[in-house]
Design an enzyme around this catalytic site. Sequence first.
Site, short mmCIF file in Angstrom:
data_model
loop_
_atom_site.label_atom_id
_atom_site.label_comp_id
_atom_site.label_asym_id
_atom_site.label_seq_id
_atom_site.Cartn_x
_atom_site.Cartn_y
_atom_site.Cartn_z
N LYS A 58 3.63 -12.31 -2.31
CA LYS A 58 2.46 -11.27 -1.77
C LYS A 58 1.61 -11.73 -2.93
O LYS A 58 0.40 -11.82 -2.41
CB LYS A 58 3.13 -9.98 -2.25
CG LYS A 58 4.22 -9.72 -0.99
CD LYS A 58 4.10 -9.97 0.73
CE LYS A 58 5.47 -10.08 0.74
NZ LYS A 58 7.05 -10.69 -0.20
N GLY A 194 10.21 -18.00 6.21
CA GLY A 194 9.78 -18.79 6.29
C GLY A 194 8.49 -19.07 6.72
O GLY A 194 7.23 -19.67 6.00
N VAL A 278 16.29 -20.51 6.00
CA VAL A 278 17.78 -20.09 7.00
C VAL A 278 18.22 -18.78 6.92
O VAL A 278 19.06 -18.77 8.06
CB VAL A 278 18.37 -20.58 6.96
CG1 VAL A 278 17.48 -21.95 7.82
CG2 VAL A 278 19.58 -21.56 6.16
N HIS A 452 -12.56 8.54 11.57
CA HIS A 452 -13.66 7.60 12.07
C HIS A 452 -14.58 7.03 11.28
O HIS A 452 -15.44 8.11 10.48
CB HIS A 452 -14.04 8.06 13.32
CG HIS A 452 -15.34 6.87 14.05
ND1 HIS A 452 -14.71 6.31 14.69
CD2 HIS A 452 -16.63 7.02 13.80
CE1 HIS A 452 -15.56 5.37 15.37
NE2 HIS A 452 -17.15 5.90 14.88
#
Length: 480
Positions: A58, A194, A278, A452
Amino acid sequence: MSDKFDVIVIGGGPGGYVAAIRCAQLGLNTACIEKRINKHDEPALGGTCLNVGCIPSKALLDSSWKYHETESALADHGIKIKGADLDLDTMLKRKDTIVRNLTGGIAQLFKANKVTWLQGTGQLKAGKQVEFQPLDGGDAQTLQAESVILAAGSVPVDIPVAPVDQNLIVDSTGALEFNKVPKRLGVIGAGVIGLELGSVWSRLGSEVVVLEAVDTFLPMLDKQIAKDTHKQLEKQGLDIRLGARVTGSETTKTKVKVTYSDNDGEHTESFDKLIVAVGRRPYTEGLLSPDAGVSLDERNFIYVDSQCRTDVPGVYAIGDLVRGPALAHKAIEEGVMVAEVIMEEPTQVNYDAVPGVIYTHPEVAWVGKTEEEVKESGEAYKTGVVPFAANGRAMAAGDTGGMVKFVADEKTDRILGMHIVGPQASELIQQGVIAMEFGATAEDLQLMVFGHPSLSETVHEAALAVDYKAIHVAQRRRKK
């Protein structure tokens, strides 16, 4: 060192260290055994996630996205930067600093909670005994516990057609350490790992080709979300080839030649680096002695019940060692649950409300059932879908790709699933997790007031769209 503990945890990853801390909070004399030595040759807690997984990936995803924005996206905001340089060494050092700060923080938490950190390996034996072998080469010691928690985690799956050498062919750990940006990068596996790692190096300048053996892109996702994700990632430059089964690889001093087959026959591609991603498998090597009594299933996962009890009373297993998705947050909550089970406190993990996240850009997140799963079950259902293109905050940020989707029960209105591809999906999905945890209906979300302007308004609009009440998008009623 004492040879008796109330609880011994084998493994110091997210599940293990959290379980150890929670046990100690509950007043149990707790030890945690962890063997990891980090790249600085120091003992380290945190497991795969903090050291070579969730956290460093990250860090690179965020850094690489900032570089991408600087190179190409900020001009749309009127910010023009000429000649931005990539300092990869600094980027990698920043990643390493974050990792060391977090893993060091766990060590401090162990001290604060009086958890005994045993640096070495542990093997469960009969009678809840644990054989501890110190990393310093000292004599093995037999420890006794009232309860044992197995939390050894998982390791990357190896495939014979592309043997990892951590030089030209790397696993997810090696993909975090390239000392220069590969001109051409191959990735075997279009799964979460991946796609995230491919995204990092694509943003930094690599031409990335992703080879996926199955014909379906991200089959665990809702199909509508998967389709949009595929389109957006390919638009960014990822060359994702589905139905491409790798059959062999060959290395020279500087290149990897990969052979794969698809419906059109056999093909060969040459790469500067190749990432093998994988999947992962439970790490049970040396964890259990033959007389331990713990049962494994056909895929080598440890068999547990809904509260992570094994077949041996007083022995528990959590995280990547057991059924369910290999997710750090699942392991964490299982660690807390087991600590409280040991103390006979009421507790449970709701496995129907465990979110999944892919930290590409846009992010992808989901919780609960997909539309396809509900349809296959025969339940009557309804859906609401709203794009971020209709959201003012997303427009202001220049990040309008993707959508929010709800799947709800037609009769009860109960939310069955929430699916997102778009900005801050990893944060927005928690609104769906909370809603499902409390048994909320679409109407419950419809009646809430959302700030908002905010990205969360798309969540509100998608809930409204379930009953054709969306305000900011035109809706057509579905044909029955």
